[in-house]
Design a protein around this motif. Structure first.
Motif, short mmCIF file in Angstrom:
data_model
loop_
_atom_site.label_atom_id
_atom_site.label_comp_id
_atom_site.label_asym_id
_atom_site.label_seq_id
_atom_site.Cartn_x
_atom_site.Cartn_y
_atom_site.Cartn_z
N PHE A 72 52.35 11.91 1.27
CA PHE A 72 51.04 11.27 1.40
C PHE A 72 49.99 12.01 0.57
CE2 PHE A 72 46.92 11.00 3.68
CZ PHE A 72 46.67 9.66 3.49
N TRP A 73 50.05 13.33 0.59
CA TRP A 73 49.11 14.13 -0.21
C TRP A 73 49.34 13.88 -1.69
CZ3 TRP A 73 45.35 15.68 2.73
CH2 TRP A 73 45.60 15.96 4.06
N ALA A 74 50.60 13.74 -2.07
CA ALA A 74 50.92 13.45 -3.48
C ALA A 74 50.38 12.09 -3.90
CB ALA A 74 52.43 13.52 -3.70
N VAL A 75 50.47 11.11 -3.00
CA VAL A 75 49.94 9.77 -3.30
C VAL A 75 48.42 9.84 -3.46
CG1 VAL A 75 49.54 7.47 -2.31
CG2 VAL A 75 51.82 8.47 -2.24
N ILE A 123 60.49 2.27 17.02
CA ILE A 123 59.76 3.47 17.40
C ILE A 123 60.65 4.68 17.15
CG2 ILE A 123 58.72 4.72 19.31
CD1 ILE A 123 57.92 2.07 20.49
N HIS A 124 60.14 5.60 16.41
CA HIS A 124 60.86 6.82 16.08
C HIS A 124 60.35 7.92 16.99
CE1 HIS A 124 62.03 10.42 13.86
NE2 HIS A 124 62.95 9.67 13.31
N THR A 125 61.25 8.73 17.48
CA THR A 125 60.83 9.86 18.31
C THR A 125 60.72 11.10 17.41
OG1 THR A 125 63.14 10.31 18.87
CG2 THR A 125 61.87 8.98 20.42
N TYR A 126 59.69 11.86 17.67
CA TYR A 126 59.43 13.06 16.88
C TYR A 126 59.49 14.27 17.79
CZ TYR A 126 57.80 9.77 13.37
OH TYR A 126 57.73 8.76 12.46
N THR A 127 59.76 15.41 17.20
CA THR A 127 59.82 16.66 17.95
C THR A 127 58.40 17.22 18.08
OG1 THR A 127 60.08 18.04 15.98
CG2 THR A 127 62.10 17.13 16.97
N PRO A 128 58.20 18.15 18.99
CA PRO A 128 56.86 18.77 19.10
C PRO A 128 56.41 19.45 17.81
CG PRO A 128 58.15 19.23 21.06
CD PRO A 128 59.08 18.56 20.08
N ASP A 175 50.47 18.43 15.12
CA ASP A 175 49.62 19.59 14.87
C ASP A 175 48.96 20.05 16.17
OD1 ASP A 175 47.56 17.77 15.36
OD2 ASP A 175 46.86 17.71 13.30
N ALA A 176 48.07 21.02 16.08
CA ALA A 176 47.42 21.60 17.26
C ALA A 176 46.54 20.58 17.99
CB ALA A 176 46.59 22.81 16.86
N LYS A 177 46.08 19.56 17.29
CA LYS A 177 45.23 18.53 17.90
C LYS A 177 46.05 17.41 18.55
CE LYS A 177 41.50 19.09 14.57
NZ LYS A 177 40.73 18.41 13.50
N GLY A 178 47.37 17.50 18.42
CA GLY A 178 48.24 16.47 18.98
C GLY A 178 48.46 15.29 18.06
N GLN A 179 48.11 15.42 16.81
CA GLN A 179 48.29 14.35 15.84
C GLN A 179 49.58 14.57 15.07
OE1 GLN A 179 44.90 14.79 13.35
NE2 GLN A 179 43.50 13.82 14.77
N LEU A 180 50.24 13.49 14.75
CA LEU A 180 51.43 13.56 13.92
C LEU A 180 51.01 14.07 12.55
CD1 LEU A 180 54.45 12.84 13.97
CD2 LEU A 180 53.82 10.56 13.19
N THR A 181 51.68 15.11 12.07
CA THR A 181 51.29 15.70 10.78
C THR A 181 51.62 14.73 9.64
OG1 THR A 181 53.41 16.84 10.63
CG2 THR A 181 51.56 18.09 11.51
N PHE A 237 49.32 6.57 10.90
CA PHE A 237 48.15 5.69 10.93
C PHE A 237 48.10 4.83 12.19
CE2 PHE A 237 48.20 6.77 6.49
CZ PHE A 237 46.86 6.81 6.15
N ASP A 238 49.06 5.02 13.08
CA ASP A 238 49.11 4.27 14.34
C ASP A 238 48.18 4.95 15.36
OD1 ASP A 238 49.77 2.86 16.59
OD2 ASP A 238 51.86 3.49 16.65
N PRO A 239 47.25 4.18 15.96
CA PRO A 239 46.31 4.80 16.90
C PRO A 239 47.00 5.41 18.12
CG PRO A 239 46.01 2.41 16.83
CD PRO A 239 47.01 2.76 15.78
N ALA A 240 48.12 4.87 18.54
CA ALA A 240 48.83 5.42 19.70
C ALA A 240 49.40 6.81 19.39
CB ALA A 240 49.94 4.48 20.12
N ARG A 241 49.77 7.04 18.14
CA ARG A 241 50.33 8.33 17.73
C ARG A 241 49.26 9.37 17.45
NH1 ARG A 241 56.03 8.78 17.92
NH2 ARG A 241 56.86 6.74 17.53
N ASN A 242 48.00 8.92 17.29
CA ASN A 242 46.92 9.82 16.94
C ASN A 242 45.87 9.92 18.03
OD1 ASN A 242 47.49 10.78 14.18
ND2 ASN A 242 47.62 8.60 13.80
N ALA A 243 46.28 9.65 19.26
CA ALA A 243 45.33 9.70 20.37
C ALA A 243 44.92 11.13 20.67
CB ALA A 243 45.95 9.06 21.61
N GLY A 244 45.78 12.08 20.37
CA GLY A 244 45.48 13.49 20.56
C GLY A 244 45.46 13.79 21.99
#
Length: 151
Positions: free
Chosen positions: A22-25, A2-7, A11-17, A144-151
């Motif tokens: 990824f956009w390039a892929v 598990i990696h810790t990320y800064t605030p 993004d504003a919705k609480g999702q990991l940016t 893509f982890d649901p726990a990280r994108n709960a918002g």
């Protein structure tokens, strides 16, 4: 792990940016769609532009088909909270699409349907790198982890 990320990583919705890679892929996977849009924008040279990159129309249609998951992925990024299960599965869809793309390219080369051009080798290499990135990048995995994108 598990990696810790800064605030700032959210993004504003609480999702990991999503990382820039990824956009390039997604653009790499949707390259036929991007070329199709560019050709449509230049009406006078559209046929010659498409013929330059896709002399065989079957390869063009295959490229459009293999680019659909990436195009849908571009749309799905804005709906990560609304469709969390679909979003979490989409990384696998993109990986399977890249594997399929590499398989199609390999079969075409093996059967002699396509010349071994530097452009074909370059895009195959990029596809292989993109597959590794989608599969191995920890931040992308966390996006893509649901726990990280709960918002």
């Amino acid at each position: 792990m598990i990696h810790t990320y800064t605030p700032d990583d959210y993004d504003a919705k609480g999702q990991l940016t999503l990382p820039l890679g990824f956009w390039a892929v997604l653009l790499l996977q949707a390259r036929t769609w991007v070329l199709f849009a560019a050709a449509a924008a230049s009406k006078q040279q559209s046929a010659s532009l498409l013929e330059l990159f896709y002399p065989d129309s079957r390869v063009f249609w295959t490229g459009l088909g293999l680019g659909v998951p990436a195009a849908l992925g571009l749309l799905l990024t804005g709906y990560r909270q609304r469709f969390p299960r679909l979003w979490c599965a989409w990384r696998g869809v993109l990986c399977l699409t890249l594997l399929t793309t590499l398989l199609v390219q390999g079969i075409a080369l093996w059967l002699g349907e396509e010349d071994l051009s530097p452009l074909a080798i370059l895009f195959s290499g990029f596809d292989l790198l993109a597959l590794g990135y989608l599969w191995l990048n920890q931040r992308l995995h966390d996006c893509f982890d649901p726990a990280r994108n709960a918002g």
